[in-house]
Design a protein around this motif. Structure first.
Motif, PDB file in Angstrom:
ATOM      1  N   ASN A 263       0.853  -1.181   0.000  1.00  0.00           N
ATOM      2  CA  ASN A 263       0.000   0.000   0.000  1.00  0.00           C
ATOM      3  C   ASN A 263       0.896   1.241   0.000  1.00  0.00           C
ATOM      4  O   ASN A 263       2.100   1.148   0.184  1.00  0.00           O
ATOM      5  CB  ASN A 263      -0.952   0.000   1.203  1.00  0.00           C
ATOM      6  CG  ASN A 263      -0.215   0.015   2.527  1.00  0.00           C
ATOM      7  OD1 ASN A 263       0.390   1.019   2.901  1.00  0.00           O
ATOM      8  ND2 ASN A 263      -0.254  -1.113   3.241  1.00  0.00           N
ATOM      9  N   ASP A 264       0.304   2.399  -0.206  1.00  0.00           N
ATOM     10  CA  ASP A 264       1.077   3.630  -0.394  1.00  0.00           C
ATOM     11  C   ASP A 264       1.834   4.060   0.856  1.00  0.00           C
ATOM     12  O   ASP A 264       2.828   4.778   0.763  1.00  0.00           O
ATOM     13  CB  ASP A 264       0.152   4.770  -0.839  1.00  0.00           C
ATOM     14  CG  ASP A 264      -0.331   4.579  -2.266  1.00  0.00           C
ATOM     15  OD1 ASP A 264       0.434   4.010  -3.075  1.00  0.00           O
ATOM     16  OD2 ASP A 264      -1.466   4.984  -2.566  1.00  0.00           O
ATOM     17  N   TRP A 305      -3.204  -3.188  -6.116  1.00  0.00           N
ATOM     18  CA  TRP A 305      -2.159  -2.205  -5.839  1.00  0.00           C
ATOM     19  C   TRP A 305      -0.907  -2.505  -6.655  1.00  0.00           C
ATOM     20  O   TRP A 305      -0.261  -1.605  -7.180  1.00  0.00           O
ATOM     21  CB  TRP A 305      -1.827  -2.201  -4.342  1.00  0.00           C
ATOM     22  CG  TRP A 305      -0.880  -1.104  -3.960  1.00  0.00           C
ATOM     23  CD1 TRP A 305      -1.195   0.156  -3.569  1.00  0.00           C
ATOM     24  CD2 TRP A 305       0.555  -1.177  -3.966  1.00  0.00           C
ATOM     25  NE1 TRP A 305      -0.050   0.884  -3.320  1.00  0.00           N
ATOM     26  CE2 TRP A 305       1.042   0.088  -3.553  1.00  0.00           C
ATOM     27  CE3 TRP A 305       1.473  -2.178  -4.259  1.00  0.00           C
ATOM     28  CZ2 TRP A 305       2.395   0.373  -3.437  1.00  0.00           C
ATOM     29  CZ3 TRP A 305       2.833  -1.897  -4.150  1.00  0.00           C
ATOM     30  CH2 TRP A 305       3.281  -0.647  -3.747  1.00  0.00           C
ATOM     31  N   ASN A 308      -1.430  -1.414 -10.222  1.00  0.00           N
ATOM     32  CA  ASN A 308      -1.467   0.040 -10.380  1.00  0.00           C
ATOM     33  C   ASN A 308      -0.153   0.726 -10.004  1.00  0.00           C
ATOM     34  O   ASN A 308       0.064   1.888 -10.355  1.00  0.00           O
ATOM     35  CB  ASN A 308      -2.590   0.632  -9.519  1.00  0.00           C
ATOM     36  CG  ASN A 308      -3.967   0.217 -10.005  1.00  0.00           C
ATOM     37  OD1 ASN A 308      -4.167  -0.004 -11.202  1.00  0.00           O
ATOM     38  ND2 ASN A 308      -4.908   0.097  -9.082  1.00  0.00           N
ATOM     39  N   ASN A 309       0.718  -0.009  -9.287  1.00  0.00           N
ATOM     40  CA  ASN A 309       1.972   0.588  -8.811  1.00  0.00           C
ATOM     41  C   ASN A 309       3.173  -0.326  -9.025  1.00  0.00           C
ATOM     42  O   ASN A 309       3.863  -0.680  -8.069  1.00  0.00           O
ATOM     43  CB  ASN A 309       1.843   0.926  -7.317  1.00  0.00           C
ATOM     44  CG  ASN A 309       0.720   1.873  -7.010  1.00  0.00           C
ATOM     45  OD1 ASN A 309       0.881   3.086  -7.081  1.00  0.00           O
ATOM     46  ND2 ASN A 309      -0.433   1.312  -6.657  1.00  0.00           N
ATOM     47  N   LYS A 312       6.543   1.212  -7.706  1.00  0.00           N
ATOM     48  CA  LYS A 312       6.631   1.202  -6.246  1.00  0.00           C
ATOM     49  C   LYS A 312       6.880  -0.198  -5.723  1.00  0.00           C
ATOM     50  O   LYS A 312       7.572  -0.383  -4.725  1.00  0.00           O
ATOM     51  CB  LYS A 312       5.348   1.768  -5.640  1.00  0.00           C
ATOM     52  CG  LYS A 312       5.175   3.265  -5.849  1.00  0.00           C
ATOM     53  CD  LYS A 312       3.895   3.751  -5.144  1.00  0.00           C
ATOM     54  CE  LYS A 312       3.738   5.244  -5.325  1.00  0.00           C
ATOM     55  NZ  LYS A 312       2.487   5.732  -4.647  1.00  0.00           N
ATOM     56  N   LEU A 313       6.300  -1.181  -6.374  1.00  0.00           N
ATOM     57  CA  LEU A 313       6.513  -2.578  -5.954  1.00  0.00           C
ATOM     58  C   LEU A 313       7.985  -2.935  -6.028  1.00  0.00           C
ATOM     59  O   LEU A 313       8.551  -3.512  -5.083  1.00  0.00           O
ATOM     60  CB  LEU A 313       5.715  -3.522  -6.845  1.00  0.00           C
ATOM     61  CG  LEU A 313       5.958  -5.017  -6.620  1.00  0.00           C
ATOM     62  CD1 LEU A 313       5.438  -5.442  -5.259  1.00  0.00           C
ATOM     63  CD2 LEU A 313       5.290  -5.837  -7.723  1.00  0.00           C
TER      64      LEU A 313
END
Length: 314
Positions: A263-264, A305, A308-309, A312-313
């Motif tokens: 998560n962010d 998530w 969409n990211n 970031k992963l």
């Protein structure tokens, strides 16, 4: 190694390995005798923090008495992997709920890993000296010794996993893919103790491909391993379905960590478990009373998530 054998020509490999195993067994036994074991034995015991080892002890005792692990409110507990819980519960039911039981089991499981490390090192490096050194290192490595006195489900996980590794190493050595049933059952038992083993069929498939073993057989063994993992863990799925209306083959804690880390607000050092809307959590998860359904929803949110990211992963 050659110089060592020159000075001790009468010591054969089997005798040296036996001495190493005996040393490892003695160190582990001695440590469990001289070091204290402190953890809560029930939810009412406030003498120490309720650690994961405490939960393993509590759940195992509950299984010995009533057949299932329970949360404090009396509902079926999904927090811990259940493989080791049922192993301990079985022995607690026969011999009584005594600390010496888990200590004996972990001494034996830890000691059993020593010849497995020897076998794997021998297959990988083709030299007895390196294999014996690896076995000796595993016998005396401090963390391997002191962990014997702490309730950890890594013990059965490592035992079953490395037994499967040994069979895979034998396949690579002999350029033939065999032991499919045994590998799958071992991975099933390992996954019941730690869910990381669920990924091992893919890892083994990659090993077979890199070793240029028959591709079709490698695929078949991978599929068979996944089937057997679910088959071995199906009794727990039946129990969870009876209590929560939906089957859950493995612990829900792993799903929680996926949701925690993906998560962010998650950081590099630790995850972030969002428990309400203010924290950025999703109401689909934190408002869900059924833990199996909540875990399923958390899985879906984690995958979304990731999609969409992707940066970031990484």
């Amino acid at each position: 190694w050659g110089k060592f054998r020159k000075f001790f020509p009468k010591l054969n490999t089997l005798a040296l390995l036996a001495a190493i195993i005996f040393t490892g067994f003695t160190l582990r036994t001695a440590w469990t005798v001289v070091s204290p074991t402190i953890f809560s034995k029930n939810y009412q015991d406030k003498s120490t923090d309720l650690s994961e080892s405490s939960l393993i002890q509590i759940y195992s005792s509950q299984i010995a008495k009533g057949g299932i692990p329970l949360y404090p409110e009396g509902t079926l507990a999904l927090r811990r992997p259940v493989g080791y819980l049922y192993i301990l519960g079985f022995f607690y039911k026969i011999f009584g709920d005594h600390q010496i039981i888990f200590k004996i089991l972990q001494i034996l499981m830890g000691t059993a890993l020593i010849p497995m490390f020897y076998f794997l090192a021998l297959r990988m490096f083709k030299r007895e000296g390196i294999a014996l050194f690896t076995a000796a290192l595993s016998a005396i490595y401090p963390l391997n010794v002191i962990s014997t006195n702490i309730l950890l489900d890594e013990f059965p996980f490592f035992l079953f996993s490395f037994a499967a590794f040994c069979l895979v190493a034998d396949n690579v050595e002999n350029k033939n893919i065999r032991h499919g049933l045994a590998i799958g059952l071992l991975l099933g038992a390992a996954a019941a103790s730690r869910t990381h083993a669920f990924l091992f069929p893919v890892l083994f498939f990659m090993v077979y491909v890199f070793a240029r073993l028959p591709f079709k057989k490698a695929v078949i063994q991978m599929i068979l391993s996944f089937v057997l993992i679910f088959l071995v863990n199906s009794p727990w799925a039946v129990i969870t379905a009876h209590h929560y209306g939906k089957p859950r083959f493995f612990t829900s804690l792993q799903t929680g960590w996926f949701y925690c880390a993906l998560n962010d607000k998650a950081t590099w050092q630790n995850g972030y478990y969002a428990t309400d809307a203010k924290d950025g959590g999703d109401p689909e998860v934190y408002n869900e009373s059924n833990p199996v359904t909540a875990a399923d929803k958390a899985n879906i949110l984690s995958v979304k998530w990731i999609m969409n990211n992707p940066v970031k992963l990484v």
